[in-house]
Write a protein that holds these residues in place. Structure first.
Motif, mmCIF file in Angstrom:
data_model
loop_
_atom_site.group_PDB
_atom_site.id
_atom_site.type_symbol
_atom_site.label_atom_id
_atom_site.label_comp_id
_atom_site.label_asym_id
_atom_site.label_seq_id
_atom_site.Cartn_x
_atom_site.Cartn_y
_atom_site.Cartn_z
ATOM 1 N N LYS A 117 13.877 5.985 39.253
ATOM 2 C CA LYS A 117 13.087 5.439 40.022
ATOM 3 C C LYS A 117 13.301 3.850 39.189
ATOM 4 O O LYS A 117 13.033 3.108 39.686
ATOM 5 C CB LYS A 117 11.749 5.935 40.552
ATOM 6 C CG LYS A 117 11.475 7.202 41.047
ATOM 7 C CD LYS A 117 10.210 7.471 41.430
ATOM 8 C CE LYS A 117 9.447 7.970 42.504
ATOM 9 N NZ LYS A 117 8.222 8.060 42.413
ATOM 10 N N ALA A 118 13.894 3.792 38.325
ATOM 11 C CA ALA A 118 14.712 2.684 37.013
ATOM 12 C C ALA A 118 15.320 1.851 38.459
ATOM 13 O O ALA A 118 14.437 0.018 38.223
ATOM 14 C CB ALA A 118 15.752 2.797 36.290
ATOM 15 N N GLY A 119 15.811 1.832 39.623
ATOM 16 C CA GLY A 119 16.409 1.293 40.251
ATOM 17 C C GLY A 119 15.266 0.149 41.597
ATOM 18 O O GLY A 119 15.376 -1.070 40.951
ATOM 19 N N GLU A 120 14.383 1.021 41.765
ATOM 20 C CA GLU A 120 13.625 0.688 42.721
ATOM 21 C C GLU A 120 12.782 -0.291 41.686
ATOM 22 O O GLU A 120 12.159 -1.421 41.897
ATOM 23 C CB GLU A 120 13.212 2.066 42.994
ATOM 24 C CG GLU A 120 11.912 2.085 43.915
ATOM 25 C CD GLU A 120 10.933 2.650 44.786
ATOM 26 O OE1 GLU A 120 9.523 2.925 45.131
ATOM 27 O OE2 GLU A 120 12.015 3.925 44.545
ATOM 28 N N LEU A 121 11.910 0.136 40.889
ATOM 29 C CA LEU A 121 11.631 -0.891 39.613
ATOM 30 C C LEU A 121 11.733 -1.666 39.434
ATOM 31 O O LEU A 121 11.140 -2.704 39.508
ATOM 32 C CB LEU A 121 11.138 0.610 38.615
ATOM 33 C CG LEU A 121 10.100 -0.698 37.874
ATOM 34 C CD1 LEU A 121 8.579 -0.488 38.538
ATOM 35 C CD2 LEU A 121 9.558 0.828 36.557
ATOM 36 N N ASN A 122 13.123 -1.537 39.164
ATOM 37 C CA ASN A 122 13.388 -3.418 39.159
ATOM 38 C C ASN A 122 13.923 -3.826 39.724
ATOM 39 O O ASN A 122 13.778 -4.890 39.635
ATOM 40 C CB ASN A 122 14.888 -2.642 37.838
ATOM 41 C CG ASN A 122 15.960 -3.932 37.658
ATOM 42 O OD1 ASN A 122 15.231 -5.281 36.913
ATOM 43 N ND2 ASN A 122 16.996 -4.393 37.897
ATOM 44 N N ASP A 123 13.417 -3.975 40.840
ATOM 45 C CA ASP A 123 13.497 -4.416 42.142
ATOM 46 C C ASP A 123 12.695 -5.160 42.242
ATOM 47 O O ASP A 123 12.146 -5.723 42.620
ATOM 48 C CB ASP A 123 14.330 -3.994 43.441
ATOM 49 C CG ASP A 123 15.921 -3.598 43.586
ATOM 50 O OD1 ASP A 123 16.729 -4.130 43.350
ATOM 51 O OD2 ASP A 123 15.760 -2.383 44.874
ATOM 52 N N LEU A 139 20.594 -5.539 43.458
ATOM 53 C CA LEU A 139 19.290 -5.212 44.070
ATOM 54 C C LEU A 139 19.665 -5.629 44.784
ATOM 55 O O LEU A 139 20.340 -5.563 46.215
ATOM 56 C CB LEU A 139 17.992 -6.657 43.440
ATOM 57 C CG LEU A 139 18.222 -6.821 41.900
ATOM 58 C CD1 LEU A 139 17.033 -8.562 41.839
ATOM 59 C CD2 LEU A 139 18.113 -5.782 41.075
ATOM 60 N N ASN A 140 18.214 -5.023 46.164
ATOM 61 C CA ASN A 140 18.426 -4.705 47.119
ATOM 62 C C ASN A 140 18.319 -6.025 47.787
ATOM 63 O O ASN A 140 18.879 -5.762 48.957
ATOM 64 C CB ASN A 140 16.902 -3.950 47.728
ATOM 65 C CG ASN A 140 15.626 -4.113 47.448
ATOM 66 O OD1 ASN A 140 15.830 -5.702 46.766
ATOM 67 N ND2 ASN A 140 14.836 -4.118 47.725
ATOM 68 N N ASP A 141 17.930 -7.075 47.107
ATOM 69 C CA ASP A 141 17.956 -8.076 47.872
ATOM 70 C C ASP A 141 18.574 -9.607 47.835
ATOM 71 O O ASP A 141 19.025 -10.947 47.597
ATOM 72 C CB ASP A 141 16.432 -9.184 48.698
ATOM 73 C CG ASP A 141 15.950 -9.378 46.754
ATOM 74 O OD1 ASP A 141 16.758 -9.123 45.783
ATOM 75 O OD2 ASP A 141 14.371 -9.889 47.525
#
Length: 257
Positions: free
Chosen positions: A38-44, A174-176
């Motif tokens: 979940k590192a990517g989700e947390l980084n976002d 990132l997602n945005d």
């Protein structure tokens, strides 16, 4: 590190140390580890809250009685370059940027070493070895890319690649938006203002990708090292009430108490 701590971040506070940006002040940081699935989700999520990434660590300032560090993100789709910024783009029209996987090379390190020796010889990164550089690039559990900026040559139109390496940007997707983690350039080419050019290129890339923002890190009014980030308008700055829009230099959306 247990699986529980990988999935549930634990936050820590550093001891006070001299501030590298404002003389006479001290800084503290709150940080956590970016590891696991979940590192990517947390980084976002943390980036939206004003954190920055360094290798597998996410951090943000947590200084006593000081809120000078303000997170900044450029609104890519509405960005309009000033006359000086347009001149920068024209000056560097002979540069091509190539998006690559986050893999370190000796060529990159050569430019990185020259950059540190010329511009940051007394800084905290001055003693970084080639192995340290490799860790900076590779130690990421999120979607990270390297953009190499090279001077165009006679084969660029066919191969898409340039010649001499002039600059490098380490960037999170990132997602945005795009988050500029670290960038450096060949110091002998300082007349090109390549740091500015890389920001302009990231704004253009975000627009092409349909991403709304480019995260620049911390804007610090009055700091020669960080004040320049206020030039890329319109932008949003993180205030206690959330991200607030700024359309003109010198505009202060909301003070910290």
């Amino acid at each position: 590190m247990t699986q529980h701590s990988r999935d549930t971040p634990q936050f820590y506070l550093t001891a006070p140390s001299p501030c590298p940006y404002l003389p006479g002040r001290h800084e503290r940081k709150v940080f956590t580890h970016l590891v696991g699935g979940k590192a990517g989700e947390l980084n976002d999520l943390l980036t939206h809250g004003g954190f920055r990434r360094s290798q597998s660590i996410a951090y943000r300032p947590a200084c006593d009685q000081c809120r000078a560090c303000v997170s900044v993100r450029v609104i890519a789709g509405e960005f309009r370059a000033s006359r000086n910024l347009r001149k920068n783009m024209a000056r560097n029209a002979d540069i091509v940027g190539e998006l690559r996987s986050a893999v370190p090379t000796s060529e990159q390190y050569s430019v990185f070493r020259a950059y540190l020796d010329q511009r940051h010889r007394n800084g905290g990164m001055a003693d970084m070895t080639v192995l340290d550089y490799a860790m900076m690039v590779e130690d990421s559990h999120v979607e990270t890319r390297i953009i190499e900026y090279r001077k165009r040559n006679i084969d660029t139109g066919i191969t898409g690649r340039g010649g001499d390496l002039l600059a490098v940007a380490l960037t999170d997707v990132l997602n945005d938006g795009l988050s500029m983690v670290y960038s450096f350039f060949e110091p002998s080419e300082q007349h090109r203002s390549l740091g500015t050019f890389m920001i302009l290129d990231h704004i253009a890339r975000a627009r092409r990708l349909g991403l709304p923002y480019v995260y620049l890190g911390y804007w610090i009014e009055g700091s020669q090292k960080m004040d320049y980030k206020g030039r890329y308008l319109p932008q949003q700055r993180l205030a206690p009430s959330g991200w607030l829009r700024v359309d003109a230099e010198g505009e202060h959306p909301e003070p910290w108490e």
